[in-house]
Design a protein around this motif. Sequence first.
Motif, PDB file in Angstrom:
ATOM      1  N   LYS A 506      -2.866   2.912   9.411  1.00 39.35           N
ATOM      2  CA  LYS A 506      -2.906   3.119   8.074  1.00 39.35           C
ATOM      3  C   LYS A 506      -2.888   1.824   7.138  1.00 39.35           C
ATOM      4  CE  LYS A 506       1.060   3.864   5.626  1.00 39.35           C
ATOM      5  NZ  LYS A 506       2.221   4.741   5.311  1.00 39.35           N
ATOM      6  N   TYR A 507      -2.154   0.709   7.437  1.00 43.56           N
ATOM      7  CA  TYR A 507      -2.321  -0.399   7.077  1.00 43.56           C
ATOM      8  C   TYR A 507      -3.677  -1.320   7.312  1.00 43.56           C
ATOM      9  CZ  TYR A 507       2.814   0.072   5.967  1.00 43.56           C
ATOM     10  OH  TYR A 507       4.010   0.768   5.819  1.00 43.56           O
ATOM     11  N   SER A 508      -3.958  -0.876   8.427  1.00 40.21           N
ATOM     12  CA  SER A 508      -5.240  -1.855   8.838  1.00 40.21           C
ATOM     13  C   SER A 508      -6.450  -1.429   8.085  1.00 40.21           C
ATOM     14  CB  SER A 508      -5.438  -1.857  10.371  1.00 40.21           C
ATOM     15  OG  SER A 508      -5.640  -0.664  10.520  1.00 40.21           O
ATOM     16  N   LYS A 509      -6.610  -0.363   7.588  1.00 37.36           N
ATOM     17  CA  LYS A 509      -7.851   0.074   6.972  1.00 37.36           C
ATOM     18  C   LYS A 509      -8.205  -0.901   5.614  1.00 37.36           C
ATOM     19  CE  LYS A 509      -7.377   4.991   7.630  1.00 37.36           C
ATOM     20  NZ  LYS A 509      -7.282   6.450   7.081  1.00 37.36           N
ATOM     21  N   LYS A 510      -7.200  -1.104   5.118  1.00 34.20           N
ATOM     22  CA  LYS A 510      -7.422  -2.247   4.018  1.00 34.20           C
ATOM     23  C   LYS A 510      -7.937  -3.650   4.472  1.00 34.20           C
ATOM     24  CE  LYS A 510      -4.901  -5.150   0.710  1.00 34.20           C
ATOM     25  NZ  LYS A 510      -3.638  -5.634   0.203  1.00 34.20           N
ATOM     26  N   TYR A 511      -7.316  -4.003   5.358  1.00 29.64           N
ATOM     27  CA  TYR A 511      -7.986  -5.355   5.919  1.00 29.64           C
ATOM     28  C   TYR A 511      -9.031  -5.118   6.750  1.00 29.64           C
ATOM     29  CZ  TYR A 511      -2.908  -6.477   4.697  1.00 29.64           C
ATOM     30  OH  TYR A 511      -1.741  -6.395   4.009  1.00 29.64           O
ATOM     31  N   GLU A 512      -9.192  -4.070   7.304  1.00 25.34           N
ATOM     32  CA  GLU A 512     -10.504  -3.866   8.144  1.00 25.34           C
ATOM     33  C   GLU A 512     -11.758  -3.790   7.042  1.00 25.34           C
ATOM     34  OE1 GLU A 512     -10.309  -0.476  10.164  1.00 25.34           O
ATOM     35  OE2 GLU A 512      -9.060  -1.293  11.851  1.00 25.34           O
ATOM     36  N   ALA A 513     -11.696  -3.258   5.759  1.00 23.52           N
ATOM     37  CA  ALA A 513     -12.382  -3.297   4.683  1.00 23.52           C
ATOM     38  C   ALA A 513     -12.739  -4.725   4.380  1.00 23.52           C
ATOM     39  CB  ALA A 513     -12.021  -2.533   3.572  1.00 23.52           C
ATOM     40  N   GLU A 514     -11.758  -5.563   4.194  1.00 21.17           N
ATOM     41  CA  GLU A 514     -11.715  -6.851   3.898  1.00 21.17           C
ATOM     42  C   GLU A 514     -12.494  -7.755   4.593  1.00 21.17           C
ATOM     43  OE1 GLU A 514      -7.863  -8.514   2.889  1.00 21.17           O
ATOM     44  OE2 GLU A 514      -7.553  -7.237   1.187  1.00 21.17           O
ATOM     45  N   ASP A 515     -12.145  -7.445   5.994  1.00 19.92           N
ATOM     46  CA  ASP A 515     -12.953  -8.186   7.328  1.00 19.92           C
ATOM     47  C   ASP A 515     -14.680  -7.932   7.087  1.00 19.92           C
ATOM     48  OD1 ASP A 515     -10.704  -9.459   7.845  1.00 19.92           O
ATOM     49  OD2 ASP A 515     -10.191  -8.088   9.487  1.00 19.92           O
ATOM     50  N   ASP A 517     -16.094  -7.055   4.551  1.00 17.12           N
ATOM     51  CA  ASP A 517     -16.787  -7.859   3.213  1.00 17.12           C
ATOM     52  C   ASP A 517     -17.060  -9.160   3.471  1.00 17.12           C
ATOM     53  OD1 ASP A 517     -16.757  -5.318   1.776  1.00 17.12           O
ATOM     54  OD2 ASP A 517     -14.619  -5.988   0.796  1.00 17.12           O
TER      55      ASP A 517
END
Length: 592
Positions: A506-515, A517
């Motif tokens: 759940k938390y990783s979705k945000k950081y995967e999107a940033e990665d 980008d």
Amino acid sequence: MLGGGGDELMLHVREWGLGSTSSVGGFLQSRVLVFGLSGVQWVMLQLLENLQHWLTDEIARDQFVIRAGSDTEVLWNDANLKPEPVYKRAFWTESFVQWSPLGTYLATVHRQGAAVWGGASTFNRLMRYAHPQVKLIDFSPGEKYLVTYSSHEPSNHRDANRVVIYIFDVRTGKVMRDFKGSADDFAIGGTGGVTGVSWPVFRWAGGKEDKYFARIGKNIISVYETETFSLIDKKSLKVENAVDFSWPPTDPILALFVPELGYHPARVSLMQIPSKDELRQKNLFSASDCKMYWQSNGDYLAVKVDRYTKTKKSTYTGFELFRIRERDIPIEVFELENKNDKIIAFAWEPKGHRFAVIHGDNPRPDISFYSMRSANNADKVKKLTTLKGKQANALFWSPAGRFIILAGLKGFNGQLEFYNVDELETMATAEHFMATDIEWDPTGRYVATAVTSVHEMENGFNIWSFNGKLLYRILKDHFFQYLWRPRPPSFLSPEKEEEIAKNLKKYSKKYEAEDQDVSMLLSEQDREKRKMLKDEWDRWINEWKQLHEVEKLERQKLRDGEVSDEEEEYEAKEVEVEEILDVSEEVLSDNF
């Protein structure tokens, strides 16, 4: 109030670097010694330098320091790009550099003493510690104190070296206590150090409070408290024949090892400080040697015991496992399936309940993993798996646990196996030829392998992901040191950390999107860079074509009027030309 000439006096103070520092919150408050007409006065200067500013990096990068040649450099580790420079300085240290345990300071070593550096945007010198010919330094776990060591040649060569040890307050620079004597006075217990002295001489109790520190002497353990820097109860502990002791990383518990003496067996004792109450004792029969390993949270203590066989002609190895947090501290005797196997390496999982052992006498030893937890939470060690015939002689757990590097250093020439202990599977195998050092970053996301100047070739370092992907490689001639900057402990509770780990997707979705980008941005930058290089190449080709056309008539004249530039339209002929280079005549006499 300052007397006349205050500005000039302040200038002299800054030139001489006379000052001391104290920390208020995250900010630095500097005390500068000023000589005025009325005597010596302390003037407080507020320097708005947040010494923890590096922890606020927007993309949560970590820093590291390297030493190569005469340069020392601090850099950001960026997995998507090459390292980003933070600060670089030539001849910053005369020996080595060392981070403080929580990463607040970088210490340098000089002939006149040691110094610490730090700051928000650059590295300013915060404090000096005068100690001529200092050779070794050691911080207390909470960074409140700095221990410095020097050794001096005696005037009589038959005497032992003279040792001087100072304990400084890191923030004020004040000497809190000094210890002086011969090297023989400081040579008992432990391994390493210089001139026969074990280092660190003083070992600090765990935790950030920095309340207690201790040293071992002949038949005594001297435990000091930092409120007055004197012995607890004004006397040392009398422990006949004691040869080693250790503290857990978190609690003021003293673990002592006393070898066999006459009819008295060897023993390991756990003693609470400052009360000196004995919490647990275990006698060790037929013991020849012992080594203690604490788990990072202080939950477990493993005592590796080498014992004599009945004939006393050989030894075998077993373990005594102490469960520190449980009632009455139960102890379990643990031996390998083949107790005659040589133990090559042992390591606890940080923040966890598992441990790994490299064992065996073969050129390719086995590696076994065990857990201190078994079914129904029974207090019994459980074997997880054994990996057969591995090219490994060292274990490097991630500081977050779960992942481990099975490393083959020295004779194995830098073999690396990245292993997932949760899944009991190998994630990747790799090699860093001639690697001498392996160090995880404090988060467990990245790991550095380095070849230092002990080898003449291939000096430099590699940065890998936790699962064994090589991210980048930097070559540096005369490479001496690589050190990740430590991080202070997380403010999250163990329960919160466990909850985050369970819901990582759940938390990783945000950081995967940033990665993603960042990856797209880097791809666009790569495309632009490749287009720029191609355009430059095309310009260069066009320039040469134009020049080639301009010189066409000149080439035609050199070919006696032949127009074509195509080599295949010409016939190649071999022509032999003989040339007399020299002629000499010599008259021979007739002696017959």
